[in-house]
Design a protein around this motif. Structure first.
Motif, PDB file in Angstrom:
ATOM      1  N   ARG A  14      37.238 -26.541  29.946  1.00 19.41           N
ATOM      2  CA  ARG A  14      37.530 -26.227  28.542  1.00 19.41           C
ATOM      3  C   ARG A  14      36.458 -26.817  27.617  1.00 19.41           C
ATOM      4  NH1 ARG A  14      37.826 -28.567  23.726  1.00 19.41           N
ATOM      5  NH2 ARG A  14      38.800 -30.388  24.656  1.00 19.41           N
ATOM      6  N   ASP A  15      36.441 -28.114  27.451  1.00 26.15           N
ATOM      7  CA  ASP A  15      35.487 -28.731  26.518  1.00 26.15           C
ATOM      8  C   ASP A  15      34.057 -28.443  26.974  1.00 26.15           C
ATOM      9  OD1 ASP A  15      33.961 -30.577  24.921  1.00 26.15           O
ATOM     10  OD2 ASP A  15      35.771 -31.739  24.602  1.00 26.15           O
ATOM     11  N   HIS A 209      38.957 -39.964  24.603  1.00 26.52           N
ATOM     12  CA  HIS A 209      38.149 -38.750  24.846  1.00 26.52           C
ATOM     13  C   HIS A 209      36.797 -39.018  24.186  1.00 26.52           C
ATOM     14  CE1 HIS A 209      37.728 -34.171  24.810  1.00 26.52           C
ATOM     15  NE2 HIS A 209      36.823 -34.509  23.901  1.00 26.52           N
ATOM     16  N   HIS A 211      32.826 -38.408  23.753  1.00 30.07           N
ATOM     17  CA  HIS A 211      31.561 -37.684  23.961  1.00 30.07           C
ATOM     18  C   HIS A 211      30.466 -38.736  24.093  1.00 30.07           C
ATOM     19  CE1 HIS A 211      32.801 -33.436  23.520  1.00 30.07           C
ATOM     20  NE2 HIS A 211      33.879 -34.011  23.009  1.00 30.07           N
ATOM     21  N   ASN A 251      31.048 -34.500  27.025  1.00 29.79           N
ATOM     22  CA  ASN A 251      31.952 -35.624  27.285  1.00 29.79           C
ATOM     23  C   ASN A 251      31.319 -36.556  28.294  1.00 29.79           C
ATOM     24  OD1 ASN A 251      34.051 -33.362  26.571  1.00 29.79           O
ATOM     25  ND2 ASN A 251      35.023 -35.351  26.365  1.00 29.79           N
TER      26      ASN A 251
HETATM   27 MG    MG Z   1      35.829 -32.852  22.836  1.00 29.54          MG
END
Ligand code: MG
Ligand code: HMG
Length: 309
Positions: A14-15, A209, A211, A251
């Motif tokens: 997804r990301d 989460h 990055h 990420n």
């Molecule tokens: Mg993100």
């Protein structure tokens, strides 16, 4: 005492893939999920039911969900920004997710850029989504973007983060994810944001989460471990970014986090060799090396071993 077990939520499909310039075909996305679950990932964020005009890369959401051969014990999640997305996600019971993610921002500017509404409006959109998900027995994770800094508004205070934590809590989400969307957070600043989530959610329902734009994601994960936090999002090969957070990179690489956790003797249930299969696969399709340092190093080591075999 740092935790003995950590759950990694794999967000690469997804990301990671939402930010790819060239389209990635549906079969590749499905194969990536298969390789990740074979590696032992037990929580996988598969896709988003967002507007295809906003994020065309996720337009094949239902086809990806339909193609995944589900493994017992794996939780499959999707992003749903509104009721329309949630209804699409559950339209076919055979492919409905186990968990959904509603995502807000700690700043008004990012909220407008990413989901085209104010923070309050986004919460009002999520309220019926949370209720409908719970009525179906579907868990709701929340994500709070820009919890350290915003690409449009600059520095973000812990008070601003706590405000959204409380709004999420008020609408009944089960989990609070705290995101450094642009990867500028450093350990103490990240801890200050996480503290505000921990004031209102139990330890098991708070996650980070991060990055990795400035190479701070791994120290930030470690800083969270020191607080007892034991759930982190990570992305295979370090893929990712948000199309509405320009300049932000992927990420933290799942391989980088796993390599560190393995070194610390922390259990995850993930097999690093099989994880490298997934990293090698997606990097091969995308035609570039993994961004994750450990992914790259382990892949290079594997290639050297194959060359001398
Ligand atoms: Mg993100
Ligand atoms: P909008 O344009 O304000 O929506 O977008 P609207 O309600 O006015 O509807 C406009 C059109 O979109 C209509 O279609 C709707 O039917 C359609 P039309 O009549 O024009 O043909 N529409 C939808 N279509 C499919 N699925 C839907 C949906 N909703 C409306 N769910 C909206 C508002 C929220 C939809 C839009 O802004 C959007 O999709 N944004 C998503 C952006 C996004 O996905 N960003 C990346 C994910 S978040 C992220 O990466 C951060 C995270 O990783 C944590 C971190 O790092 O910070 C989670």
């Amino acid at each position: 005492m740092i935790p003995t077990h950590v759950t990694l939520v794999e967000v690469g499909p997804r990301d990671g893939l939402q930010n790819e310039k060239s389209p990635v075909d549906t079969a590749t996305k499905i194969e990536l999920v298969h390789l990740l679950q074979a590696a032992g990932l037990r929580e996988i964020e598969v896709t988003s039911y967002v507007s295809p005009k906003w994020v065309p890369q996720m337009a094949d959401n239902a086809a990806v969900m339909a193609g995944v051969r589900r493994r017992p014990g794996v939780r499959y999640s999707v992003l749903t920004p509104n009721l329309k997305g949630f209804e699409a996600a559950i339209a076919d019971p055979a492919i409905q997710p186990d968990e959904i993610v509603v995502f807000a921002a700690a700043t008004e500017a990012f909220s407008q850029r990413n989901i085209n509404c104010s923070i309050e409006e986004s919460i009002e959109r999520f309220r019926p989504v949370v209720a409908a998900a719970h009525a179906q027995g579907i868990k709701v994770r929340s994500a709070i973007s820009c919890a350290v800094e915003c690409p449009y508004q600059g520095e973000v205070s812990p008070d601003e983060v706590e405000r959204v934590v409380l709004l999420m809590k008020a609408i009944g989400v089960d989990h609070c994810g705290v995101a450094d969307t642009i990867g500028v957070g450093t350990p103490r600043r990240v801890q200050a944001a996480m503290e505000r989530a921990l004031k209102h959610f139990p330890l098991a329902e708070v996650s980070g989460h991060f990055h990795d734009t400035y190479g701070q994601a791994l120290p930030n994960v470690y800083a969270c471990l020191e607080m007892g936090i034991h759930t982190f999002d990570a992305s295979v090969a370090g893929l990712g970014g948000c199309p509405y957070a320009k300049g932000a990179t992927g990420n933290v690489g799942t391989e980088d986090v796993l390599f560190m956790l393995n070194g610390l003797g922390i259990e995850t249930g993930i097999d690093i060799d099989k994880l490298i299969d997934a990293a090698a696969f997606i990097s091969g399709v995308l035609g570039r090396k993994p961004v994750s340092r450990s992914g790259n190093a382990l892949l290079a080591k594997r290639m050297r071993a194959e060359a001398t075999a």
